[in-house]
Every structure is written in C-alpha cells, then in structure tokens.
Design a protein around this motif. Structure first.
Motif, PDB file in Angstrom:
ATOM      1  N   ALA A 199      20.213  11.027  38.310  1.00 42.10           N
ATOM      2  CA  ALA A 199      20.819   9.694  38.385  1.00 42.10           C
ATOM      3  C   ALA A 199      22.326   9.851  38.160  1.00 42.10           C
ATOM      4  O   ALA A 199      22.977  10.584  38.897  1.00 42.10           O
ATOM      5  CB  ALA A 199      20.179   8.736  37.398  1.00 42.10           C
ATOM      6  N   GLN A 200      22.885   9.221  37.139  1.00 41.35           N
ATOM      7  CA  GLN A 200      24.317   9.327  36.851  1.00 41.35           C
ATOM      8  C   GLN A 200      24.636  10.539  35.987  1.00 41.35           C
ATOM      9  O   GLN A 200      25.779  10.896  35.796  1.00 41.35           O
ATOM     10  CB  GLN A 200      24.812   8.049  36.154  1.00 41.35           C
ATOM     11  N   ARG A 201      23.630  11.148  35.451  1.00 40.19           N
ATOM     12  CA  ARG A 201      23.797  12.283  34.539  1.00 40.19           C
ATOM     13  C   ARG A 201      23.844  13.584  35.343  1.00 40.19           C
ATOM     14  O   ARG A 201      23.094  13.754  36.289  1.00 40.19           O
ATOM     15  CB  ARG A 201      22.599  12.286  33.575  1.00 40.19           C
ATOM     16  N   ARG A 202      24.739  14.491  34.972  1.00 39.77           N
ATOM     17  CA  ARG A 202      24.842  15.808  35.637  1.00 39.77           C
ATOM     18  C   ARG A 202      24.615  16.900  34.600  1.00 39.77           C
ATOM     19  O   ARG A 202      25.568  17.480  34.092  1.00 39.77           O
ATOM     20  CB  ARG A 202      26.209  15.971  36.291  1.00 39.77           C
ATOM     21  N   PRO A 203      23.355  17.173  34.276  1.00 35.95           N
ATOM     22  CA  PRO A 203      23.085  18.168  33.237  1.00 35.95           C
ATOM     23  C   PRO A 203      23.405  19.600  33.683  1.00 35.95           C
ATOM     24  O   PRO A 203      23.301  19.934  34.866  1.00 35.95           O
ATOM     25  CB  PRO A 203      21.593  18.011  32.960  1.00 35.95           C
TER      26      PRO A 203
END
Length: 122
Positions: free
Chosen positions: A65-69
């Motif tokens: 989603a909006q997270r870039r782990p």
C-alpha cells in the motif's frame, strides 16, 4: 565499488551503521523512517546506506500500500558463509597438521648430565 558480489557484500557490511541496520532487519522488515529512528542522521543518509545494502543484494524494498518496507535478503549470507567456511576448514586442517607434528615430538627434553659429586658441572 568492486564488481564481484562477495566484495560488494563485505564492503557494504564494513560500515557499523549498515551492520546495525542488517541486524535490525533480521528481526522484522522496516521502513526507511523506522530504520532511521535510532540514528542521529537524516532519512536521506539512511536511504544512502540502504542503497549500498541494496546494491550489494543484502536488502530489497517492496510496496505494501503506502508503506515501502525494507526486507533482508538472507540468501546473500549463504555466499558469505560458504566463503568463510572454506577458509575455516583450511585453517582447521593446518591446526590438525600442527597437532599431529606436536604429538609426534618427544614429550620430555633430553636428560642433562648430573654434576659430579661435590663438584660443579663442566
């Protein structure tokens, strides 16, 4: 940076901040912001460290989603482990040969002549 993968990995891990990031990523994936928290550096500086780790193949980034782990790529450690293991085996073989030589040596030193009665050694 050097062209071969092993040199890139060792060069990337030469920096203590990057080693710490790798250690933290063994526990769980993290975002750049999460990785930056304990350091007194900018998020941009952490991004540069991550780029070095990424170029060495130690980490990858994904989109959730909006997270870039940031994810640790553990397979790269296999490359390092194989290299280290090869030299560990060679060192153990040298030590084994040294042990064999030491075992073949006499345990006691040659006897020394006793001084004559009432005299001094010659």
């Amino acid at each position: 940076m050097a062209a071969d993968p092993l040199s890139r990995v060792f060069a990337a891990l030469a920096d203590p901040t990057r080693r710490d990031m790798v250690a933290r990523l063994t526990v769980a994936d993290a975002t750049v912001g999460e990785l930056a928290e304990p350091y007194d550096v900018s998020v941009q500086a952490v991004s540069k460290h991550l780029r070095v780790l990424e170029d060495a193949g130690l980490v990858s980034r994904s989109r959730d989603a909006q997270r870039r782990p940031v994810h640790l790529e553990a397979e790269v450690f296999d490359l390092m482990t194989k290299w280290i293991e090869r030299y560990r085996r060679q060192a153990e073989e040298r030590y084994r040969r040294l042990d064999d030589v030491l075992r073949s040596m006499p345990d006691d030193s040659p006897p020394t002549a006793a001084p004559p009665e009432g005299g001094t050694p010659s």
